[in-house]
Design a protein around this motif. Structure first.
Motif, PDB file in Angstrom:
ATOM      1  N   LYS A  26      -6.924  -1.970  -0.082  1.00  0.00           N
ATOM      2  CA  LYS A  26      -5.701  -1.956  -1.154  1.00  0.00           C
ATOM      3  C   LYS A  26      -6.318  -1.456  -2.546  1.00  0.00           C
ATOM      4  O   LYS A  26      -5.677  -1.058  -3.220  1.00  0.00           O
ATOM      5  CB  LYS A  26      -5.478  -3.519  -1.242  1.00  0.00           C
ATOM      6  N   LEU A  27      -7.516  -1.748  -2.659  1.00  0.00           N
ATOM      7  CA  LEU A  27      -8.115  -1.266  -4.032  1.00  0.00           C
ATOM      8  C   LEU A  27      -7.970   0.342  -4.050  1.00  0.00           C
ATOM      9  O   LEU A  27      -7.724   0.902  -5.098  1.00  0.00           O
ATOM     10  CB  LEU A  27      -9.558  -1.776  -4.164  1.00  0.00           C
ATOM     11  N   HIS A  28      -8.265   0.942  -3.089  1.00  0.00           N
ATOM     12  CA  HIS A  28      -8.424   2.308  -3.033  1.00  0.00           C
ATOM     13  C   HIS A  28      -6.927   2.876  -3.150  1.00  0.00           C
ATOM     14  O   HIS A  28      -6.655   3.800  -3.734  1.00  0.00           O
ATOM     15  CB  HIS A  28      -8.567   2.775  -1.341  1.00  0.00           C
ATOM     16  N   ILE A  29      -5.876   2.265  -2.550  1.00  0.00           N
ATOM     17  CA  ILE A  29      -4.373   2.631  -2.829  1.00  0.00           C
ATOM     18  C   ILE A  29      -4.187   2.591  -4.102  1.00  0.00           C
ATOM     19  O   ILE A  29      -3.585   3.287  -4.594  1.00  0.00           O
ATOM     20  CB  ILE A  29      -3.684   1.906  -1.580  1.00  0.00           C
ATOM     21  N   LEU A  30      -4.392   1.298  -4.788  1.00  0.00           N
ATOM     22  CA  LEU A  30      -4.314   1.123  -6.300  1.00  0.00           C
ATOM     23  C   LEU A  30      -4.769   2.168  -7.118  1.00  0.00           C
ATOM     24  O   LEU A  30      -4.083   2.737  -7.886  1.00  0.00           O
ATOM     25  CB  LEU A  30      -4.620  -0.485  -6.493  1.00  0.00           C
ATOM     26  N   LEU A  31      -6.024   2.441  -7.015  1.00  0.00           N
ATOM     27  CA  LEU A  31      -6.963   3.398  -7.555  1.00  0.00           C
ATOM     28  C   LEU A  31      -6.431   4.685  -7.453  1.00  0.00           C
ATOM     29  O   LEU A  31      -6.081   5.506  -8.520  1.00  0.00           O
ATOM     30  CB  LEU A  31      -8.359   3.568  -7.495  1.00  0.00           C
ATOM     31  N   ILE A  53      -3.132   4.961  -9.710  1.00  0.00           N
ATOM     32  CA  ILE A  53      -3.607   5.102 -10.951  1.00  0.00           C
ATOM     33  C   ILE A  53      -4.021   6.448 -11.473  1.00  0.00           C
ATOM     34  O   ILE A  53      -3.559   7.095 -12.446  1.00  0.00           O
ATOM     35  CB  ILE A  53      -4.731   3.918 -11.219  1.00  0.00           C
ATOM     36  N   ILE A  54      -4.861   7.160 -10.520  1.00  0.00           N
ATOM     37  CA  ILE A  54      -5.353   8.274 -10.604  1.00  0.00           C
ATOM     38  C   ILE A  54      -3.959   9.269 -10.931  1.00  0.00           C
ATOM     39  O   ILE A  54      -3.903  10.161 -11.609  1.00  0.00           O
ATOM     40  CB  ILE A  54      -6.186   8.860  -9.425  1.00  0.00           C
ATOM     41  N   ILE A  55      -3.097   9.490  -9.782  1.00  0.00           N
ATOM     42  CA  ILE A  55      -1.946   9.992  -9.730  1.00  0.00           C
ATOM     43  C   ILE A  55      -1.511   9.841 -11.286  1.00  0.00           C
ATOM     44  O   ILE A  55      -0.812  11.073 -11.940  1.00  0.00           O
ATOM     45  CB  ILE A  55      -1.057   9.773  -8.761  1.00  0.00           C
ATOM     46  N   THR A  56      -0.834   8.765 -11.676  1.00  0.00           N
ATOM     47  CA  THR A  56      -0.359   8.579 -13.079  1.00  0.00           C
ATOM     48  C   THR A  56      -0.918   9.067 -14.030  1.00  0.00           C
ATOM     49  O   THR A  56      -0.191   9.864 -14.818  1.00  0.00           O
ATOM     50  CB  THR A  56       0.002   7.161 -13.095  1.00  0.00           C
ATOM     51  N   SER A  68      -5.646  11.698  -0.735  1.00  0.00           N
ATOM     52  CA  SER A  68      -4.492  11.055   0.364  1.00  0.00           C
ATOM     53  C   SER A  68      -4.898  11.163   1.868  1.00  0.00           C
ATOM     54  O   SER A  68      -4.596  10.473   2.551  1.00  0.00           O
ATOM     55  CB  SER A  68      -3.216  11.638   0.042  1.00  0.00           C
ATOM     56  N   LEU A  69      -5.604  12.368   2.178  1.00  0.00           N
ATOM     57  CA  LEU A  69      -5.991  12.451   3.355  1.00  0.00           C
ATOM     58  C   LEU A  69      -7.222  11.307   3.672  1.00  0.00           C
ATOM     59  O   LEU A  69      -7.219  10.591   5.018  1.00  0.00           O
ATOM     60  CB  LEU A  69      -6.922  13.753   3.433  1.00  0.00           C
ATOM     61  N   GLU A  70      -7.927  10.905   2.796  1.00  0.00           N
ATOM     62  CA  GLU A  70      -8.943   9.652   3.015  1.00  0.00           C
ATOM     63  C   GLU A  70      -8.166   8.540   3.329  1.00  0.00           C
ATOM     64  O   GLU A  70      -8.592   7.670   3.988  1.00  0.00           O
ATOM     65  CB  GLU A  70      -9.812   9.699   1.858  1.00  0.00           C
ATOM     66  N   ILE A  71      -7.120   8.074   2.460  1.00  0.00           N
ATOM     67  CA  ILE A  71      -6.391   7.018   2.836  1.00  0.00           C
ATOM     68  C   ILE A  71      -5.892   6.783   3.987  1.00  0.00           C
ATOM     69  O   ILE A  71      -5.689   5.718   4.828  1.00  0.00           O
ATOM     70  CB  ILE A  71      -5.261   7.065   1.658  1.00  0.00           C
ATOM     71  N   PHE A  72      -5.438   7.918   4.697  1.00  0.00           N
ATOM     72  CA  PHE A  72      -4.748   7.966   5.933  1.00  0.00           C
ATOM     73  C   PHE A  72      -5.704   8.191   7.078  1.00  0.00           C
ATOM     74  O   PHE A  72      -5.457   7.632   8.171  1.00  0.00           O
ATOM     75  CB  PHE A  72      -3.463   9.044   6.122  1.00  0.00           C
ATOM     76  N   SER A  73      -6.790   8.828   6.819  1.00  0.00           N
ATOM     77  CA  SER A  73      -7.865   9.112   7.958  1.00  0.00           C
ATOM     78  C   SER A  73      -9.036   8.477   7.823  1.00  0.00           C
ATOM     79  O   SER A  73      -9.641   8.222   8.932  1.00  0.00           O
ATOM     80  CB  SER A  73      -8.238  10.554   8.031  1.00  0.00           C
ATOM     81  N   HIS A  74      -9.211   7.899   6.679  1.00  0.00           N
ATOM     82  CA  HIS A  74     -10.538   7.063   6.567  1.00  0.00           C
ATOM     83  C   HIS A  74     -11.733   7.630   6.498  1.00  0.00           C
ATOM     84  O   HIS A  74     -13.057   7.241   6.835  1.00  0.00           O
ATOM     85  CB  HIS A  74     -10.511   5.593   7.209  1.00  0.00           C
ATOM     86  N   TYR A  75     -11.969   9.001   6.457  1.00  0.00           N
ATOM     87  CA  TYR A  75     -12.839   9.778   6.319  1.00  0.00           C
ATOM     88  C   TYR A  75     -13.240   9.858   5.006  1.00  0.00           C
ATOM     89  O   TYR A  75     -12.644  10.619   4.033  1.00  0.00           O
ATOM     90  CB  TYR A  75     -12.755  11.181   6.884  1.00  0.00           C
TER      91      TYR A  75
END
Length: 85
Positions: A8-13, A16-19, A49-56
């Motif tokens: 959840k922290l990764h998604i929040l960050l 924030i980075i996008i904004t 975004s690839l990291e969020i979905f693939s966890h690599y």
């Protein structure tokens, strides 16, 4: 860190980075009219975004380096811009 909190922290960050990034690169583009920093930023965001979905985690490293390059490129163009916008 607790595993579910870490994701959840990764998604929040990520959001924030996008904004902040789009805000910065938009005003940078308005000043210097160069697309390269914005394109690099978008490529970096795609890697993140690839990291969020693939966890690599390698995608986080690539995305971060590309976003840093985009920031440096944007900074360079803003400092060397001859436009008075």
């Amino acid at each position: 860190i607790i595993p579910f909190l870490d994701e959840k922290l990764h998604i929040l960050l990520f959001f924030i980075i996008i904004t902040i990034g789009f805000y910065s690169f938009y005003f940078g583009f308005k000043k210097h009219q160069k697309l390269r920093p914005l394109i690099l930023f978008i490529i970096g965001i795609i890697f993140l975004s690839l990291e969020i979905f693939s966890h690599y985690e390698v995608f986080t490293i690539f995305g971060s380096v590309i976003i840093i390059a985009a920031h440096l490129n944007n900074s360079y163009h803003c400092k060397n811009c001859n436009h008075n916008h």
